[in-house]
Design an enzyme around this catalytic site. Structure first.
Site, PDB file in Angstrom:
ATOM      1  N   SER A 254       0.792  -1.224   0.000  1.00  0.00           N
ATOM      2  CA  SER A 254       0.000   0.000   0.000  1.00  0.00           C
ATOM      3  C   SER A 254       0.830   1.282   0.000  1.00  0.00           C
ATOM      4  CB  SER A 254      -0.951   0.006   1.190  1.00  0.00           C
ATOM      5  OG  SER A 254      -0.245  -0.205   2.396  1.00  0.00           O
TER       6      SER A 254
ATOM      7  N   HIS B  92      -5.133  -2.821  -3.150  1.00  0.00           N
ATOM      8  CA  HIS B  92      -4.627  -1.869  -4.157  1.00  0.00           C
ATOM      9  C   HIS B  92      -4.430  -2.477  -5.540  1.00  0.00           C
ATOM     10  CE1 HIS B  92      -4.025   1.159  -1.051  1.00  0.00           C
ATOM     11  NE2 HIS B  92      -3.690   0.139  -0.290  1.00  0.00           N
TER      12      HIS B  92
ATOM     13  N   LYS C 294     -11.524   1.488  -2.570  1.00  0.00           N
ATOM     14  CA  LYS C 294     -10.396   2.048  -3.316  1.00  0.00           C
ATOM     15  C   LYS C 294     -10.765   2.120  -4.798  1.00  0.00           C
ATOM     16  CE  LYS C 294      -7.558   1.305   0.556  1.00  0.00           C
ATOM     17  NZ  LYS C 294      -7.004   0.346   1.487  1.00  0.00           N
TER      18      LYS C 294
END
Ligand SMILES: *Cc1c(COP(=O)(O)O)cnc(C)c1O
Length: 382
Positions: A175, A203, A235
């Protein structure tokens, strides 16, 4: 009762004090903070979907159909048709037998580690794994061993020494560094050592792979090689929440046993409707991933020409390491004075002495945004 102020003051002195920035606009490449419009390179909204009108529209329609709150935990009366639809769509999207929704990635990681491991078992984690994996490991009561970042040989040694049930967990994309875990090698080790392999793809999902399937699509690995996949929805997918995907038995074990699943209210059903829409967009608009890649390449070429210390990352996470906390703060302030928002990342989010600017790109950025960032970085006090 202890005095709290001395510790707060210590944090101020150490350059570790954190404070809120209040946004007065939706998430996006440009945000308004305290009346000022800033070019934003500090979100995880990789596909630019957080403020997409189609996703917001699905949320609105979802609220009309379902109201707002789920009203109960999933196993009481909080599990709606919208949640079930989304779980099925996520299982299809990730090519797994079943997926289970959680209110956040933090809770999903706690769920997996505490449900599968306990006293007498061993958890093997990368040193740079996300805080929620570390916390889950601690809460589980299992022995926690941590290997040097992206060092499969070290991981293999720790696995060989491990007792009881064994589980190795890594971030698919780290991350704060943006590099990828060497999943094929870790999968081989886990198969040999009869350990569970868990990938936290917060991610990678939506960003990597032709179809946005994430780290596992990138490496061509399936449920057979990576038994546990955790993905987040807040995200790249631009909404909120998370899921764990894997075998029917894995998911059913979490349903029955995971306390961070059982004892928390289900996320609003309208949110599930919004995520269904964003999942469709993520799949059907591969241009977002291509554009993002092009922006990253443009940034890296420009930064290299400026002699900036770049990390070994091909993802939208592009850290520039400052080292000391004060230096990272000064860099961030320097950029902000020029209308650019890059939040400094300091310990304990990153190891001591590696404070940094964590620059992130989204599909909503344009080339001229990258150029403006590069111009501002050129004048960084070094
Ligand atoms: C953000 C993040 C999480 C937590 O997910 P939330 O849904 O924000 O709670 C877990 N793991 C990693 C690697 C993350 O970056």
């Amino acid at each position: 009762m202890r005095q709290l102020e001395p510790e707060l003051e210590r944090r101020r002195q150490a350059g570790l004090y954190r404070s809120h920035r209040v946004l007065e606009s939706p998430q996006g490449p440009e945000v308004v903070v305290e009346g000022r419009t800033l070019l934003n390179f500090s979100s995880n909204d990789y596909l630019g979907l957080a403020a997409d009108p189609r996703v917001a529209g699905a949320l609105r329609e979802g609220a009309q159909r379902w109201g707002c709150g789920a009203g109960a935990a999933h196993l009481v009366t909080g599990h709606t048709g919208a949640h079930r639809e989304l779980e099925r769509a996520l299982a299809r999207f990730t090519g797994r037998e079943r997926a289970l929704l959680f209110s956040s990635g933090y809770l999903a990681n706690l769920a997996v580690l505490t449900a599968l491991c306990g006293r007498g078992d061993t958890l093997v984690l990368d040193r740079l794994d996300h805080a929620s994996l570390i916390d889950g490991a601690r809460l589980s009561g299992a022995r926690l061993r941590r290997f040097h970042h992206n060092d499969p040989a070290h991981a293999g040694r720790l696995l060989a020494e491990a007792k009881g049930e064994k589980l190795l967990a890594v971030d698919g994309v780290f991350s704060m560094d943006g590099d990828l875990a060497p999943l094929p090698e870790l999968a081989r080790l886990c198969a040999e050592g009869e350990a569970w392999l868990m990938v936290d793809d917060a991610h990678g999902l939506g960003v990597l792979g032709e179809g946005g399937g994430g780290s596992l699509e990138h490496w061509g690995l399936g449920q057979g090689e990576v038994s546990i996949l955790m993905g987040t929805l807040g995200k790249a997918l631009g909404t909120a929440g998370a899921f764990v995907a894997g075998s029917e038995e894995l998911v059913e074990t979490l349903v029955q046993q995971a306390r961070s699943y059982l004892f928390t209210t289900a996320a609003p059903p309208a949110l599930a409707e919004a995520t269904l829409r964003s999942l469709e967009i993520a799949r059907e608009e591969p241009w977002r991933r291509r554009h993002l890649k092009a922006l990253v390449a443009r940034f890296r070429a420009g930064a290299e020409a400026l002699g900036l210390p770049l990390a070994d990352s091909a993802t939208p996470i592009q850290p520039v390491i400052a080292g000391g906390n004060e230096r990272a703060l000064a860099w961030s302030r320097h950029l902000e004075a020029q209308g650019i928002l890059v939040v400094p990342i300091r310990p304990p989010t990153v190891p001591e002495g590696t404070a940094r600017l964590r620059i992130t790109f989204t599909a909503a950025h344009e080339e001229h945004h990258v150029d403006r960032l590069l111009e501002a970085l050129e004048g960084l006090p070094r």
